[in-house]
Design a protein around this motif. Structure first.
Motif, PDB file in Angstrom:
ATOM      1  N   ALA A 108       0.881  -1.210  -0.186  1.00 31.29           N
ATOM      2  CA  ALA A 108      -0.048   0.032   0.079  1.00 31.29           C
ATOM      3  C   ALA A 108       0.885   1.229   0.091  1.00 31.29           C
ATOM      4  O   ALA A 108       1.916   1.212   0.439  1.00 31.29           O
ATOM      5  CB  ALA A 108      -0.792  -0.060   1.165  1.00 31.29           C
ATOM      6  N   PRO A 109       0.541   2.424  -0.518  1.00 30.40           N
ATOM      7  CA  PRO A 109       1.058   3.682  -0.461  1.00 30.40           C
ATOM      8  C   PRO A 109       1.207   3.952   1.121  1.00 30.40           C
ATOM      9  O   PRO A 109       0.892   3.753   2.142  1.00 30.40           O
ATOM     10  CB  PRO A 109      -0.102   4.785  -0.669  1.00 30.40           C
ATOM     11  N   GLY A 110       2.713   4.290   1.245  1.00 29.03           N
ATOM     12  CA  GLY A 110       3.283   4.800   2.567  1.00 29.03           C
ATOM     13  C   GLY A 110       3.733   3.446   3.392  1.00 29.03           C
ATOM     14  O   GLY A 110       3.970   3.750   4.490  1.00 29.03           O
ATOM     15  N   GLU A 111       3.037   2.434   3.012  1.00 25.16           N
ATOM     16  CA  GLU A 111       3.607   1.034   3.811  1.00 25.16           C
ATOM     17  C   GLU A 111       5.030   0.772   3.831  1.00 25.16           C
ATOM     18  O   GLU A 111       5.813   0.593   2.512  1.00 25.16           O
ATOM     19  CB  GLU A 111       2.762   0.013   3.137  1.00 25.16           C
ATOM     20  N   VAL A 112       5.859   0.818   4.766  1.00 26.54           N
ATOM     21  CA  VAL A 112       7.262   0.526   4.822  1.00 26.54           C
ATOM     22  C   VAL A 112       7.420  -0.695   4.779  1.00 26.54           C
ATOM     23  O   VAL A 112       6.953  -1.629   5.655  1.00 26.54           O
ATOM     24  CB  VAL A 112       7.720   1.145   6.364  1.00 26.54           C
ATOM     25  N   ARG A 113       8.235  -1.395   3.927  1.00 25.56           N
ATOM     26  CA  ARG A 113       8.295  -2.973   3.636  1.00 25.56           C
ATOM     27  C   ARG A 113      10.048  -2.939   3.394  1.00 25.56           C
ATOM     28  O   ARG A 113      10.672  -1.999   3.199  1.00 25.56           O
ATOM     29  CB  ARG A 113       7.779  -3.527   2.316  1.00 25.56           C
ATOM     30  N   LEU A 114      10.637  -4.210   3.799  1.00 28.99           N
ATOM     31  CA  LEU A 114      11.920  -4.566   3.821  1.00 28.99           C
ATOM     32  C   LEU A 114      11.701  -5.943   2.824  1.00 28.99           C
ATOM     33  O   LEU A 114      10.942  -6.910   3.491  1.00 28.99           O
ATOM     34  CB  LEU A 114      12.418  -4.934   5.294  1.00 28.99           C
ATOM     35  N   LEU A 115      12.325  -6.251   1.811  1.00 29.43           N
ATOM     36  CA  LEU A 115      12.393  -7.385   0.959  1.00 29.43           C
ATOM     37  C   LEU A 115      13.653  -7.926   1.214  1.00 29.43           C
ATOM     38  O   LEU A 115      14.828  -7.189   1.081  1.00 29.43           O
ATOM     39  CB  LEU A 115      12.332  -6.770  -0.536  1.00 29.43           C
ATOM     40  N   THR A 116      13.665  -9.266   1.433  1.00 30.23           N
ATOM     41  CA  THR A 116      15.013  -9.942   1.408  1.00 30.23           C
ATOM     42  C   THR A 116      15.057 -11.438   0.873  1.00 30.23           C
ATOM     43  O   THR A 116      14.028 -11.820   1.034  1.00 30.23           O
ATOM     44  CB  THR A 116      15.461 -10.007   2.994  1.00 30.23           C
ATOM     45  N   ASN A 117      15.927 -11.675  -0.034  1.00 33.27           N
ATOM     46  CA  ASN A 117      16.250 -13.025  -0.490  1.00 33.27           C
ATOM     47  C   ASN A 117      17.004 -13.760   0.491  1.00 33.27           C
ATOM     48  O   ASN A 117      18.312 -13.722   0.658  1.00 33.27           O
ATOM     49  CB  ASN A 117      16.962 -13.218  -1.885  1.00 33.27           C
ATOM     50  N   LYS A 118      16.314 -14.747   1.310  1.00 30.64           N
ATOM     51  CA  LYS A 118      16.934 -15.490   2.248  1.00 30.64           C
ATOM     52  C   LYS A 118      17.412 -16.804   2.073  1.00 30.64           C
ATOM     53  O   LYS A 118      17.840 -17.407   2.897  1.00 30.64           O
ATOM     54  CB  LYS A 118      16.039 -15.627   3.603  1.00 30.64           C
ATOM     55  N   THR A 119      17.580 -17.020   0.762  1.00 32.20           N
ATOM     56  CA  THR A 119      17.898 -18.346   0.180  1.00 32.20           C
ATOM     57  C   THR A 119      19.317 -18.199  -0.360  1.00 32.20           C
ATOM     58  O   THR A 119      19.964 -17.155  -0.587  1.00 32.20           O
ATOM     59  CB  THR A 119      16.750 -18.764  -1.053  1.00 32.20           C
ATOM     60  N   ASN A 120      19.823 -19.288  -0.782  1.00 29.22           N
ATOM     61  CA  ASN A 120      21.060 -19.326  -1.789  1.00 29.22           C
ATOM     62  C   ASN A 120      20.934 -19.359  -3.243  1.00 29.22           C
ATOM     63  O   ASN A 120      21.661 -19.566  -3.696  1.00 29.22           O
ATOM     64  CB  ASN A 120      21.865 -20.579  -1.029  1.00 29.22           C
ATOM     65  N   LEU A 121      19.808 -19.150  -3.545  1.00 25.71           N
ATOM     66  CA  LEU A 121      19.277 -19.160  -4.903  1.00 25.71           C
ATOM     67  C   LEU A 121      18.631 -17.707  -5.295  1.00 25.71           C
ATOM     68  O   LEU A 121      18.403 -16.933  -4.559  1.00 25.71           O
ATOM     69  CB  LEU A 121      18.220 -20.175  -5.477  1.00 25.71           C
ATOM     70  N   THR A 122      19.182 -17.349  -6.552  1.00 24.94           N
ATOM     71  CA  THR A 122      18.661 -16.251  -7.101  1.00 24.94           C
ATOM     72  C   THR A 122      17.028 -16.090  -7.203  1.00 24.94           C
ATOM     73  O   THR A 122      16.620 -17.030  -7.707  1.00 24.94           O
ATOM     74  CB  THR A 122      19.202 -15.924  -8.560  1.00 24.94           C
ATOM     75  N   ALA A 123      16.279 -15.122  -6.907  1.00 22.67           N
ATOM     76  CA  ALA A 123      15.024 -14.761  -6.973  1.00 22.67           C
ATOM     77  C   ALA A 123      14.870 -13.814  -8.027  1.00 22.67           C
ATOM     78  O   ALA A 123      15.363 -12.919  -8.280  1.00 22.67           O
ATOM     79  CB  ALA A 123      14.362 -14.369  -5.505  1.00 22.67           C
ATOM     80  N   GLN A 124      13.734 -14.092  -8.547  1.00 22.14           N
ATOM     81  CA  GLN A 124      13.125 -13.179  -9.824  1.00 22.14           C
ATOM     82  C   GLN A 124      11.896 -12.751  -9.483  1.00 22.14           C
ATOM     83  O   GLN A 124      11.041 -13.534  -9.132  1.00 22.14           O
ATOM     84  CB  GLN A 124      13.268 -14.032 -11.194  1.00 22.14           C
ATOM     85  N   MET A 125      11.638 -11.416  -9.496  1.00 20.53           N
ATOM     86  CA  MET A 125      10.462 -10.830  -9.552  1.00 20.53           C
ATOM     87  C   MET A 125       9.730  -9.879 -10.527  1.00 20.53           C
ATOM     88  O   MET A 125      10.798  -9.125 -11.016  1.00 20.53           O
ATOM     89  CB  MET A 125      10.443 -10.062  -8.206  1.00 20.53           C
TER      90      MET A 125
END
Length: 114
Positions: free
Chosen positions: A87-104
């Motif tokens: 949502a607008p103004g929502e503070v988020r933290l994204l993390t790839n916690k795995t040993n593989l590349t993530a695609q988004m």
């Protein structure tokens, strides 16, 4: 119809991202979408974004791997083909916690004109 081939997608650097390689699939171009742009983000292990927020909503769609989204101290893991709206103004933290590349895929409206 506006077609853009993956081979023609241009890289971009997103602020406050780490260990991330982004490609702009659609947007900011003649004949492209008028309301939003589409990014393709590849996060290396340990990579991510934030914590931060934007004044407009964003949609994330995980295409490969896993990404953890943390909001208000609560973590949610998104796997292949999972999606979420930030949502607008929502503070988020994204993390790839795995040993593989993530695609988004990232869908974001254009910033307001100033």
């Amino acid at each position: 119809m506006h077609v853009k081939r993956f081979k023609d997608a241009q890289p971009y650097e997103a602020p406050n991202h780490r260990e991330c390689f982004g490609l702009r699939l659609q947007g900011f171009e003649e004949g492209g979408p008028e309301n939003q742009w589409i990014g393709f983000s590849q996060f290396l292990p340990g990579g991510g974004a934030g914590p931060d927020s934007t004044p407009f909503e964003k949609v994330y769609v995980v295409l490969e791997g896993e990404m953890t989204v943390e909001i208000d101290g609560q973590e949610t893991m998104l796997g292949k083909f999972d999606s979420c709206t930030i949502a607008p103004g929502e503070v988020r933290l994204l993390t790839n916690k795995t040993n593989l590349t993530a695609q988004m895929l990232v869908v974001i409206p254009y910033p307001p004109e100033t």
